[in-house]
Each structure stands twice: as structure tokens, then as C-alpha cells.
Design an enzyme around this catalytic site. Structure first.
Site, PDB file in Angstrom:
ATOM      1  N   ARG A  29     -18.181  -1.792  -6.828  1.00  0.00           N
ATOM      2  CA  ARG A  29     -16.554  -2.461  -7.508  1.00  0.00           C
ATOM      3  C   ARG A  29     -15.818  -1.583  -8.082  1.00  0.00           C
ATOM      4  O   ARG A  29     -14.641  -1.916  -8.624  1.00  0.00           O
ATOM      5  CB  ARG A  29     -16.863  -3.351  -8.746  1.00  0.00           C
ATOM      6  CG  ARG A  29     -17.956  -4.102  -8.255  1.00  0.00           C
ATOM      7  CD  ARG A  29     -17.868  -5.636  -8.285  1.00  0.00           C
ATOM      8  NE  ARG A  29     -19.077  -6.617  -8.168  1.00  0.00           N
ATOM      9  CZ  ARG A  29     -19.440  -7.516  -7.361  1.00  0.00           C
ATOM     10  NH1 ARG A  29     -18.596  -6.743  -5.794  1.00  0.00           N
ATOM     11  NH2 ARG A  29     -20.357  -7.891  -6.484  1.00  0.00           N
ATOM     12  N   GLU A  37     -21.287  -1.882 -10.528  1.00  0.00           N
ATOM     13  CA  GLU A  37     -20.498  -1.025 -10.657  1.00  0.00           C
ATOM     14  C   GLU A  37     -19.945  -0.273  -9.580  1.00  0.00           C
ATOM     15  O   GLU A  37     -18.643  -0.102  -9.825  1.00  0.00           O
ATOM     16  CB  GLU A  37     -20.573  -0.495 -11.808  1.00  0.00           C
ATOM     17  CG  GLU A  37     -21.062  -0.975 -13.132  1.00  0.00           C
ATOM     18  CD  GLU A  37     -21.994  -2.020 -13.805  1.00  0.00           C
ATOM     19  OE1 GLU A  37     -22.974  -1.699 -12.600  1.00  0.00           O
ATOM     20  OE2 GLU A  37     -22.687  -2.367 -14.651  1.00  0.00           O
ATOM     21  N   GLU A  40     -28.022  -4.096 -18.504  1.00  0.00           N
ATOM     22  CA  GLU A  40     -27.887  -2.862 -19.605  1.00  0.00           C
ATOM     23  C   GLU A  40     -28.665  -4.221 -20.628  1.00  0.00           C
ATOM     24  O   GLU A  40     -28.183  -3.374 -21.711  1.00  0.00           O
ATOM     25  CB  GLU A  40     -26.041  -3.003 -19.782  1.00  0.00           C
ATOM     26  CG  GLU A  40     -25.682  -2.173 -19.332  1.00  0.00           C
ATOM     27  CD  GLU A  40     -24.249  -1.598 -19.262  1.00  0.00           C
ATOM     28  OE1 GLU A  40     -23.455  -2.979 -18.721  1.00  0.00           O
ATOM     29  OE2 GLU A  40     -24.001  -0.451 -19.786  1.00  0.00           O
ATOM     30  N   GLY A  85     -23.919  -5.427 -16.314  1.00  0.00           N
ATOM     31  CA  GLY A  85     -24.153  -5.661 -17.605  1.00  0.00           C
ATOM     32  C   GLY A  85     -25.421  -6.459 -18.224  1.00  0.00           C
ATOM     33  O   GLY A  85     -26.036  -6.320 -19.113  1.00  0.00           O
ATOM     34  N   GLY A 102     -20.426  -0.275 -18.864  1.00  0.00           N
ATOM     35  CA  GLY A 102     -19.476   0.019 -20.358  1.00  0.00           C
ATOM     36  C   GLY A 102     -20.482  -0.424 -21.651  1.00  0.00           C
ATOM     37  O   GLY A 102     -20.044  -1.112 -22.700  1.00  0.00           O
TER      38      GLY A 102
HETATM   39  C1  1HE Z   1     -19.198 -14.272 -12.295  1.00  0.00           C
HETATM   40  C2  1HE Z   1     -20.501 -13.231 -11.908  1.00  0.00           C
HETATM   41  C3  1HE Z   1     -20.278 -12.476 -12.474  1.00  0.00           C
HETATM   42  C4  1HE Z   1     -20.790 -14.828 -10.084  1.00  0.00           C
HETATM   43  N1  1HE Z   1     -17.869 -12.424 -13.114  1.00  0.00           N
HETATM   44  N2  1HE Z   1     -18.273 -14.808 -11.941  1.00  0.00           N
HETATM   45  N3  1HE Z   1     -21.828  -7.998 -11.604  1.00  0.00           N
HETATM   46  C5  1HE Z   1     -21.673  -8.165 -10.366  1.00  0.00           C
HETATM   47  O1  1HE Z   1     -20.907  -7.293  -9.555  1.00  0.00           O
HETATM   48  C6  1HE Z   1     -22.410  -9.018  -9.681  1.00  0.00           C
HETATM   49  C7  1HE Z   1     -21.745 -10.493  -9.238  1.00  0.00           C
HETATM   50  N4  1HE Z   1     -22.324 -11.387  -9.070  1.00  0.00           N
HETATM   51  C8  1HE Z   1     -22.805 -11.696  -7.815  1.00  0.00           C
HETATM   52  O2  1HE Z   1     -23.257 -10.405  -7.075  1.00  0.00           O
HETATM   53  C9  1HE Z   1     -23.658 -13.054  -7.246  1.00  0.00           C
HETATM   54  O3  1HE Z   1     -22.936 -14.296  -8.192  1.00  0.00           O
HETATM   55  C10 1HE Z   1     -25.352 -13.142  -7.465  1.00  0.00           C
HETATM   56  C11 1HE Z   1     -26.104 -12.281  -6.798  1.00  0.00           C
HETATM   57  C12 1HE Z   1     -25.329 -12.942  -9.215  1.00  0.00           C
HETATM   58  C13 1HE Z   1     -25.886 -14.755  -7.506  1.00  0.00           C
HETATM   59  O4  1HE Z   1     -25.441 -15.076  -6.545  1.00  0.00           O
HETATM   60  P1  1HE Z   1     -24.913 -17.014  -5.589  1.00  0.00           P
HETATM   61  O5  1HE Z   1     -24.796 -16.750  -4.637  1.00  0.00           O
HETATM   62  O6  1HE Z   1     -26.081 -17.372  -6.444  1.00  0.00           O
HETATM   63  O7  1HE Z   1     -23.524 -17.114  -7.254  1.00  0.00           O
HETATM   64  P2  1HE Z   1     -22.118 -17.225  -6.561  1.00  0.00           P
HETATM   65  O8  1HE Z   1     -22.076 -18.656  -5.336  1.00  0.00           O
HETATM   66  O9  1HE Z   1     -21.857 -15.095  -6.742  1.00  0.00           O
HETATM   67  O10 1HE Z   1     -21.223 -17.211  -8.066  1.00  0.00           O
HETATM   68  C14 1HE Z   1     -21.631 -18.858  -8.370  1.00  0.00           C
HETATM   69  C15 1HE Z   1     -20.453 -18.749  -8.886  1.00  0.00           C
HETATM   70  O11 1HE Z   1     -20.515 -17.884 -10.184  1.00  0.00           O
HETATM   71  C16 1HE Z   1     -18.935 -17.735  -8.178  1.00  0.00           C
HETATM   72  O12 1HE Z   1     -17.928 -18.761  -9.118  1.00  0.00           O
HETATM   73  P3  1HE Z   1     -17.455 -20.442  -8.462  1.00  0.00           P
HETATM   74  O13 1HE Z   1     -16.344 -20.383  -9.093  1.00  0.00           O
HETATM   75  O14 1HE Z   1     -16.876 -19.711  -7.603  1.00  0.00           O
HETATM   76  O15 1HE Z   1     -18.528 -21.282  -8.811  1.00  0.00           O
HETATM   77  C17 1HE Z   1     -18.871 -16.440  -8.715  1.00  0.00           C
HETATM   78  O16 1HE Z   1     -17.760 -16.122  -8.728  1.00  0.00           O
HETATM   79  C18 1HE Z   1     -19.061 -15.970 -10.583  1.00  0.00           C
HETATM   80  N5  1HE Z   1     -19.904 -15.320 -10.902  1.00  0.00           N
HETATM   81  N6  1HE Z   1     -20.652 -13.686 -10.682  1.00  0.00           N
HETATM   82  C19 1HE Z   1     -17.376 -13.449 -13.445  1.00  0.00           C
HETATM   83  N7  1HE Z   1     -20.268 -11.328 -12.762  1.00  0.00           N
HETATM   84  C20 1HE Z   1     -19.750  -4.023 -20.321  1.00  0.00           C
HETATM   85  S1  1HE Z   1     -19.515  -3.681 -18.499  1.00  0.00           S
HETATM   86  C21 1HE Z   1     -20.146  -4.051 -17.587  1.00  0.00           C
HETATM   87  C22 1HE Z   1     -20.320  -4.376 -15.805  1.00  0.00           C
HETATM   88  C23 1HE Z   1     -20.950  -4.886 -14.499  1.00  0.00           C
HETATM   89  O17 1HE Z   1     -21.451  -6.129 -15.200  1.00  0.00           O
HETATM   90  S2  1HE Z   1     -19.775  -4.792 -13.288  1.00  0.00           S
HETATM   91  C24 1HE Z   1     -21.296  -5.734 -12.264  1.00  0.00           C
HETATM   92  C25 1HE Z   1     -20.459  -6.956 -12.109  1.00  0.00           C
END
Ligand code: 1HE
Length: 265
Positions: A142, A139, A119, A116, A147
Site C-alpha cells: 500500500r 503495508e 501489531e 495494524g 506504525g
Molecule cells: C476496510 C479495511 C481497512 C476492510 N480500512 N476499511 N490493511 C489492509 O491493507 C487490509 C485491507 N483489507 C482486506 O484486505 C480485506 O478487507 C480483508 C482480507 C481483511 C477482508 O476481505 P473481505 O472480502 O471479507 O471484506 P472487504 O469486502 O474487503 O471489506 C468489507 C468492508 O470493510 C469494505 O467496506 P464497504 O464499505 O465497501 O463495505 C472495506 O472497504 C472495509 N475494510 N479493511 C478501511 N483496513 C498503525 S499503522 C498500521 C498500518 C496498517 O494496518 S496497513 C494495513 C491495512
């Protein structure tokens, strides 16, 4: 000019400032990598629908090491099909306020620009990417789907085949690779994105409002039209633009040696 905070009621995940004619919106949820929860997405809508008339362009950027990790996955857990449709529709509505809103929008990208977050970047008109920026659509891995309008906007930028590959294989592209693909409009060194984005936003703010409207609202629709309708629309837009008093003044300035010349950048 120093920036001043804007009196718009936003969630803590967003900060708004104004620097002259440029409104600056900052995603400020670095601890969650600027993941977009509902509150933030609705806050983006509030911002874009509350811009005062003095604002001529918007600069969008983010705190922390990443532009945005996309949809807040923690909010997905219990949604059923009907709620999912409404949620995607909400993102569509909000991002329409960016793409077809009051003013052009420049995005400054760094770190993850994924899901997103990509997007969101695709809904903006000009994208300045620092070298750390990378693009992905996780996406696919996962078990979900874009969306936030990605199926509509991203193929127009990079083509269906490339988007398919990104979603099926999890391929990521660097800021540099994004330049030849149409994702990165300007590639800049690390830490230079904000200054470059602001410079571009200020430059765009000097265009007439009619030109900026014609380019952001007219051009994409003309480009999508059947050619004979497109030519007719283009002729209409061109004639409306040239009849504007501001355009007449600018042409007069040039002919009387006061207007700027086109120079190499
Ligand atoms: C999150 C999210 C998230 C991080 N939703 N909480 N997006 C993804 O599949 C990407 C998911 N995120 C990652 O791959 C990584 O977090 C990053 C590469 C972006 C950054 O990595 P890093 O090592 O710097 O951070 P981290 O340790 O993974 O995350 C830090 C915190 O942010 C951690 O929470 P904490 O409470 O454990 O500290 C993570 O859970 C949180 N966090 N990304 C929720 N996306 C309209 S439809 C659109 C559909 C989509 O966008 S799907 C793609 C989703």
C-alpha cells in the site's frame, strides 16, 4: 460464571464484559472487518486504563470472520507528515497500555490478522489462533509502513529477516505456520479459540499479581538488557517475588501436600 457487561464508556466498535477475574474486550466492527479507526484505538486505551482492581487478566477477541484488517485506511487520506507522526505515537501509547498494562492479555485470533491487526496481536502476551487465522503486513504493497510498534515488537517474535520478507513480498503465513515462528502461541480448531483463550486467561488470573507483573513487565526488559544488568535485575525480581506473603503461603501449601503438582498437559 456468566459474563456481565462492564461500565466503561466505549465506542460502538468495542464491547466489554467481565467473567469473574477476566475482562473480555471484543472488537465489534465486523462490517469493516474490525479495521482500527481512531475512535476504536482510543477506545482500546480507555478500556485498558479503566480496568477495575478485580480484573486479573484480559481476553481480546473479535466479531465476524476476521480478527482485524488493521489500520482504517479511509482515515489516511489527508494526513501530513506531522499528523502522521502524532498518529503513530498515539498507537504506540495505546499499545503500551496493553503490553505494559495492569494485567496479562490473551488474544484470540481468526481470519485476517493483518497490518495494524497483527501489531495489536503482537502487543498481547499470549495468542490463541484458530486454524482460519492468517498473518500479513500489507503495508508494503500500500506504499505505507507499520506504525503501531510493529518494527519493535514483530522482529522480537519472528526476526527482522522474516518481517522484511512479509513487507517486501506480501507473504502471508497461516495460523499453523505462525506456530513455529512465534506468532501463534496456541493453535486450536475453528470455533474453539474463545473457550481456549478464556481457559488460559482464567488460569493466568490464579497467579499472584506480583508474578504476573514480574513476567509481563520484568521479563521482556531483563531479556533486552546487557547481561550483567539482566542478572542483577533477575536476582532482585526473584527476591522480591519470594518475599511476598502470597508466595510464602503457596510454598507452604506445597510442602504440606496441599499445593498442586506439575502435571503433563
Ligand atoms: C476496510 C479495511 C481497512 C476492510 N480500512 N476499511 N490493511 C489492509 O491493507 C487490509 C485491507 N483489507 C482486506 O484486505 C480485506 O478487507 C480483508 C482480507 C481483511 C477482508 O476481505 P473481505 O472480502 O471479507 O471484506 P472487504 O469486502 O474487503 O471489506 C468489507 C468492508 O470493510 C469494505 O467496506 P464497504 O464499505 O465497501 O463495505 C472495506 O472497504 C472495509 N475494510 N479493511 C478501511 N483496513 C498503525 S499503522 C498500521 C498500518 C496498517 O494496518 S496497513 C494495513 C491495512
Amino acid at each position: 460464571m456468566a459474563s456481565v457487561s462492564m461500565a466503561i464508556d466505549l465506542p460502538a466498535s468495542l464491547k466489554a464484559e467481565r467473567d469473574g477475574a477476566v475482562a473480555i474486550l471484543r472488537l465489534s466492527r465486523a462490517e469493516k472487518r474490525n479495521a482500527l479507526d481512531d475512535e476504536t484505538v482510543l477506545g482500546i486505551e480507555t478500556f485498558f486504563t479503566s480496568l477495575p482492581s478485580e480484573v486479573k487478566t484480559v481476553l481480546l477477541h473479535s466479531e465476524g470472520d476476521h480478527f482485524s484488517a488493521g489500520l482504517d485506511l479511509s482515515e489516511l487520506k489527508e494526513r501530513n507528515v506531522t499528523q502522521g507522526i502524532a498518529h503513530s505515537g498515539m498507537w504506540h501509547r495505546v499499545f503500551q497500555h496493553i503490553e505494559f498494562g495492569k494485567v496479562p492479555v490473551v488474544a484470540v485470533l481468526h481470519g485476517a490478522v493483518v497490518g495494524g491487526g497483527l501489531e495489536l496481536a503482537a502487543a498481547c502476551h499470549v495468542r490463541v489462533a484458530e486454524r482460519s487465522a492468517y498473518y500479513a503486513l500489507p503495508e508494503g504493497s500500500r506504499g505505507i509502513y507499520v506504525g503501531g510498534g510493529g518494527s519493535v515488537r514483530l522482529p522480537r517474535l519472528i526476526g527482522v529477516a522474516r518481517m522484511m520478507d512479509m513487507m517486501l513480498t506480501g507473504r502471508t503465513y497461516s495460523a499453523e505456520e505462525g506456530q513455529s515462528m512465534g506468532l501463534t502461541t496456541y493453535l486450536v480448531e475453528q470455533g474453539r479459540g474463545f473457550a481456549k483463550g478464556l481457559e488460559l486467561a482464567q488460569r493466568i488470573a490464579t497467579n499472584t499479581a506480583l508474578t504476573n507483573f514480574a513476567v509481563t513487565h520484568g521479563l521482556p526488559r531483563i531479556a533486552e538488557s546487557e547481561p550483567s544488568a539482566g542478572y542483577a535485575m533477575e536476582a532482585l525480581v526473584a527476591s522480591i517475588a519470594q518475599a511476598d506473603s502470597e508466595a510464602k503461603q503457596r510454598l507452604k501449601d506445597f510442602l504440606e501436600k496441599r499445593g498442586p503438582k506439575v502435571t503433563r498437559s
